[in-house]
Design a protein around this motif. Structure first.
Motif, short mmCIF file in Angstrom:
data_model
loop_
_atom_site.label_atom_id
_atom_site.label_comp_id
_atom_site.label_asym_id
_atom_site.label_seq_id
_atom_site.Cartn_x
_atom_site.Cartn_y
_atom_site.Cartn_z
N ASP A 146 -4.29 -10.22 3.91
CA ASP A 146 -5.68 -10.59 4.15
C ASP A 146 -5.87 -12.09 3.99
O ASP A 146 -5.32 -12.69 3.06
CB ASP A 146 -6.61 -9.87 3.17
N THR A 182 0.81 -1.22 0.00
CA THR A 182 0.00 0.00 0.00
C THR A 182 0.84 1.28 0.00
O THR A 182 0.32 2.36 -0.25
CB THR A 182 -0.95 0.02 1.21
N GLU A 223 -1.51 -5.90 9.18
CA GLU A 223 -0.89 -4.75 8.53
C GLU A 223 0.61 -4.82 8.79
O GLU A 223 1.05 -5.02 9.92
CB GLU A 223 -1.44 -3.44 9.11
N ASP A 227 -5.86 -11.36 9.48
CA ASP A 227 -5.57 -10.22 8.61
C ASP A 227 -4.57 -9.36 9.37
O ASP A 227 -4.69 -9.19 10.59
CB ASP A 227 -6.82 -9.37 8.34
N THR A 249 -0.65 -4.92 3.38
CA THR A 249 -1.70 -5.61 4.12
C THR A 249 -1.66 -7.09 3.75
O THR A 249 -1.31 -7.45 2.62
CB THR A 249 -3.10 -5.04 3.80
#
Length: 194
Positions: free
Chosen positions: A160, A28, A141, A139, A158
């Motif tokens: 997931d 990201t 970060e 999940d 991230t």
């Protein structure tokens, strides 16, 4: 009786279960290749703001599960609650560390140039009651910072749906299922870094 048909059906069901929880890693911010050529890495963990299952707050989940287990057998829920927290340092984090290090070829070192901060934002503990099961998944970060200056963020990503289950399905223990989710997350993140 044709034995191959039931085995084929079981194998098909297992593949479907695995594909249902396909892990996704999305960068990201920045680039993960900043770690290219690094021989050491520091990894730290956070569980800030983590949701669990249908609960928006981890504390609500722990309270509910503890009460449920204590109702079945006095003291069992209290033991489970202690293990829920202890498993982080004893099972989850070591699994992530082991698979990340093994797959990336980097050694863990608190003085490494870069630090990976893995914050678990959601945990699905799943369940296994022999005849019915739901896989665990997490999940998270990922924030990569310079170890000497934590304000210097070099990349973010991230993760997931990192699935947690054992291949043969004897993951009746919540900690076992979740530790496998951390193992998978560490391995796949290392592959993405490579």
């Amino acid at each position: 009786m044709n034995v191959s048909r039931p085995l084929f059906m079981i194998a098909g069901a297992m593949l479907l279960a695995v594909s249902t929880y396909a892990q996704r890693i999305k960068v990201t911010e920045g680039k993960l290749d900043v770690l290219e050529g690094q021989k050491e890495i520091n990894i730290e963990y956070s569980y800030e703001g983590m949701k669990v299952g249908k609960f928006d707050k981890e504390e609500e989940y722990v309270k509910s599960r503890t009460a449920e287990l204590n109702k079945k057998e006095p003291g069992r829920g209290d033991q489970w609650a202690k293990a829920w927290v202890a498993d982080r340092k004893q099972r989850f984090e070591p699994k992530f560390d082991e698979l990340f290090s093994k797959t990336s070829g980097m050694q863990l070192d608190k003085n490494a140039k870069y630090t990976i901060i893995f914050n678990t934002v959601f945990t699905e503990p799943g369940f296994n009651v022999v005849v019915h099961r739901k896989n665990a998944y997490i999940d998270g970060e990922v924030t990569i910072v310079e170890t000497a200056d934590r304000n210097k963020v070099v990349a973010k990503a991230t993760i997931d749906n990192s699935p947690g289950n054992s291949f043969w399905g004897n993951d009746y223990d919540t900690g076992e299922r979740i530790s496998e989710a951390y193992a998978k997350a560490g391995k796949e993140l290392a592959k993405k870094v490579k």
